[in-house]
Design an enzyme around this catalytic site. Structure first.
Site, PDB file in Angstrom:
ATOM      1  N   TYR A 155      -1.854  -0.114  10.631  1.00 37.25           N
ATOM      2  CA  TYR A 155      -2.046  -0.598   9.127  1.00 37.25           C
ATOM      3  C   TYR A 155      -0.698  -0.026   8.615  1.00 37.25           C
ATOM      4  O   TYR A 155      -0.083  -0.922   7.759  1.00 37.25           O
ATOM      5  CB  TYR A 155      -3.399   0.142   8.623  1.00 37.25           C
ATOM      6  CG  TYR A 155      -3.553  -0.130   7.252  1.00 37.25           C
ATOM      7  CD1 TYR A 155      -4.245  -1.558   6.797  1.00 37.25           C
ATOM      8  CD2 TYR A 155      -3.191   0.829   6.093  1.00 37.25           C
ATOM      9  CE1 TYR A 155      -4.127  -1.795   5.423  1.00 37.25           C
ATOM     10  CE2 TYR A 155      -3.612   0.296   4.953  1.00 37.25           C
ATOM     11  CZ  TYR A 155      -4.140  -0.824   4.552  1.00 37.25           C
ATOM     12  OH  TYR A 155      -4.495  -1.218   3.288  1.00 37.25           O
ATOM     13  N   SER A 205       0.611  -1.207   0.176  1.00 36.08           N
ATOM     14  CA  SER A 205      -0.113  -0.065   0.034  1.00 36.08           C
ATOM     15  C   SER A 205       0.900   1.461  -0.068  1.00 36.08           C
ATOM     16  O   SER A 205       2.005   1.297   0.337  1.00 36.08           O
ATOM     17  CB  SER A 205      -0.920  -0.119   1.352  1.00 36.08           C
ATOM     18  OG  SER A 205      -1.619   1.203   1.554  1.00 36.08           O
TER      19      SER A 205
HETATM   20  N1  LIG Z   1      -8.925  -0.172  -1.193  1.00 36.65           N
HETATM   21  C1  LIG Z   1      -7.706   0.615  -1.177  1.00 36.65           C
HETATM   22  O1  LIG Z   1      -7.839   1.680  -1.150  1.00 36.65           O
HETATM   23  C2  LIG Z   1      -6.305  -0.116  -0.784  1.00 36.65           C
HETATM   24  C3  LIG Z   1      -5.269   0.697  -0.882  1.00 36.65           C
HETATM   25  C4  LIG Z   1      -4.039   0.151  -0.584  1.00 36.65           C
HETATM   26  C5  LIG Z   1      -3.960  -1.431  -0.334  1.00 36.65           C
HETATM   27  N2  LIG Z   1      -5.074  -1.924  -0.237  1.00 36.65           N
HETATM   28  C6  LIG Z   1      -4.759  -3.553   0.117  1.00 36.65           C
HETATM   29  O2  LIG Z   1      -5.588  -4.149  -1.018  1.00 36.65           O
HETATM   30  C7  LIG Z   1      -5.817  -5.532  -0.259  1.00 36.65           C
HETATM   31  C8  LIG Z   1      -7.213  -5.692  -0.537  1.00 36.65           C
HETATM   32  O3  LIG Z   1      -8.193  -4.648  -0.161  1.00 36.65           O
HETATM   33  P1  LIG Z   1      -9.431  -4.288  -0.596  1.00 36.65           P
HETATM   34  O4  LIG Z   1      -9.800  -2.778  -0.510  1.00 36.65           O
HETATM   35  O5  LIG Z   1     -10.003  -5.182  -2.067  1.00 36.65           O
HETATM   36  O6  LIG Z   1     -10.350  -4.671   0.583  1.00 36.65           O
HETATM   37  P2  LIG Z   1     -11.733  -5.603   0.619  1.00 36.65           P
HETATM   38  O7  LIG Z   1     -12.057  -5.674   2.108  1.00 36.65           O
HETATM   39  O8  LIG Z   1     -12.559  -5.553  -0.519  1.00 36.65           O
HETATM   40  O9  LIG Z   1     -10.843  -7.213   0.464  1.00 36.65           O
HETATM   41  C9  LIG Z   1     -10.184  -7.753   1.528  1.00 36.65           C
HETATM   42  C10 LIG Z   1     -10.130  -9.249   1.192  1.00 36.65           C
HETATM   43  O10 LIG Z   1      -9.475 -10.028   2.270  1.00 36.65           O
HETATM   44  C11 LIG Z   1     -10.220 -10.930   2.720  1.00 36.65           C
HETATM   45  N3  LIG Z   1      -9.421 -11.308   4.036  1.00 36.65           N
HETATM   46  C12 LIG Z   1      -9.298 -10.428   5.083  1.00 36.65           C
HETATM   47  N4  LIG Z   1      -8.908 -11.387   6.164  1.00 36.65           N
HETATM   48  C13 LIG Z   1      -8.609 -12.397   5.541  1.00 36.65           C
HETATM   49  C14 LIG Z   1      -8.162 -13.759   6.231  1.00 36.65           C
HETATM   50  N5  LIG Z   1      -7.886 -13.713   7.418  1.00 36.65           N
HETATM   51  N6  LIG Z   1      -8.076 -14.790   5.790  1.00 36.65           N
HETATM   52  C15 LIG Z   1      -8.358 -14.927   4.136  1.00 36.65           C
HETATM   53  N7  LIG Z   1      -8.912 -13.866   3.668  1.00 36.65           N
HETATM   54  C16 LIG Z   1      -9.225 -12.479   4.587  1.00 36.65           C
HETATM   55  C17 LIG Z   1     -11.401 -10.533   2.721  1.00 36.65           C
HETATM   56  O11 LIG Z   1     -12.326 -11.776   2.927  1.00 36.65           O
HETATM   57  C18 LIG Z   1     -11.468  -9.961   1.240  1.00 36.65           C
HETATM   58  O12 LIG Z   1     -12.072 -11.122   0.332  1.00 36.65           O
HETATM   59  C19 LIG Z   1      -5.546  -5.440   1.250  1.00 36.65           C
HETATM   60  O13 LIG Z   1      -4.363  -6.067   1.334  1.00 36.65           O
HETATM   61  C20 LIG Z   1      -5.416  -3.973   1.572  1.00 36.65           C
HETATM   62  O14 LIG Z   1      -4.682  -3.682   2.495  1.00 36.65           O
HETATM   63  C21 LIG Z   1      -6.153  -1.267  -0.399  1.00 36.65           C
END
Ligand SMILES: NC(=O)c1ccc[n+]([C@@H]2O[C@H](COP(=O)([O-])OP(=O)(O)OC[C@H]3O[C@@H](n4cnc5c(N)ncnc54)[C@H](O)[C@@H]3O)[C@@H](O)[C@H]2O)c1
Length: 256
Positions: free
Chosen positions: A154, A141
């Protein structure tokens, strides 16, 4: 685009960025193992993708549990026989300063974001070593590079992944290529959850955020999926041990 005919495991593959990536990789002609702790969404995605003629299976998995990661690898090998690519993407988010958190918060955020990567890599790497090749993409991230106000745990967890990516590149040199991707503000359920607690309505808040990003919009899971497909492909063969920014220019902003 050379990402075709590969066996790709995507954790967190049933929501947001992981869902977008799973769908895109399947549409490109890969065999996709969608893993997450969302069994209902996973079963529905598997049915939909298979009905559309794609090769995809869902495996229920908790990345913070070692037995579950062993099972994910076993199920992948039983279905497709190898693991060419891993997108380690499952993540957890929480808001607060260090004084706001307790040990349970630490265990959740570091358990999913850091230990989850460790356990997954521990069980996927031997398979890739045996094959003599493999590519790993870790969802980090921009939070790894910015001290986002009230995001201490985070940010720290994502910072840990940046160093892990470098260690992977040196420890498995010549066999496994490991790359990170650093999304900025991507419109997913996680981003929308972060809008809770503000007085401004969610859509208004996100529209305001979008105007502050140099490309003047939020990112989409599809934006990340297209970059991820390139990074996992052989076309990106000389990118190793570092992370690619995917943030619409956010990091270029001056602090005023
Ligand atoms: N959305 C953003 O702006 C953003 C920015 C930077 C990084 N990220 C990173 O991108 C990745 C995906 O995030 P997102 O925004 O799509 O979020 P999201 O909440 O839509 O998806 C997260 C996914 O991770 C799964 N998950 C969580 N805990 C788990 C566990 N213990 N075991 C198995 N699966 C698990 C959830 O079921 C879900 O499918 C994450 O690592 C997040 O930190 C997101």
């Amino acid at each position: 685009m050379s990402l075709e005919g590969k066996v790709i495991v995507v954790t967190g593959g049933t929501s947001g960025i992981g869902e977008g990536c799973s769908r895109h990789f399947a549409a490109l002609g890969n065999q996709v193992v969608i893993a997450s702790n969302q069994p209902e969404q996973g079963a529905a995605m598997q049915e939909e993708l298979q009905a559309a003629g794609h090769e995809a299976i869902f495996v229920e998995a908790d990345v913070s549990d070692e037995g579950s990661m062993q099972n994910l690898v076993t199920r992948t090998l039983a279905s497709y026989g190898r693991i060419d690519c891993l997108m380690s993407n499952a993540g957890a988010w929480c808001e607060g300063k260090v004084t706001d958190f307790n040990e349970a918060d630490w265990d959740l955020i570091f358990g999913v974001n850091v230990k989850g990567n460790f356990l997954l890599l521990k069980h996927v790497v031997p398979v890739m070593e045996e094959q003599g090749q493999g590519t790993i993409l870790i969802t980090s991230s921009v939070a790894a590079f910015i001290g986002f106000p009230a995001h201490a745990l985070y940010c720290a967890s994502k910072g840990a992944l940046e160093v892990l990516i470098r260690c992977m590149a040196t420890d498995y040199a010549g066999v496994i290529r490991t790359v990170g991707i650093c999304p900025g503000t991507i419109d997913t359920p996680m981003l929308r959850a972060s809008c809770a607690g503000w007085d401004t309505p969610e859509d208004e808040l996100l529209a305001d955020v979008a105007q502050k990003i140099p490309v003047r919009r939020l990112g989409t899971p599809e934006d990340v999926a297209k970059a991820a497909a390139f990074l996992l492909s052989d076309d990106a063969g000389y990118i190793n041990g570092s992370s690619v920014m995917m943030e619409g220019g956010t990091l270029a902003l001056p602090p005023w």
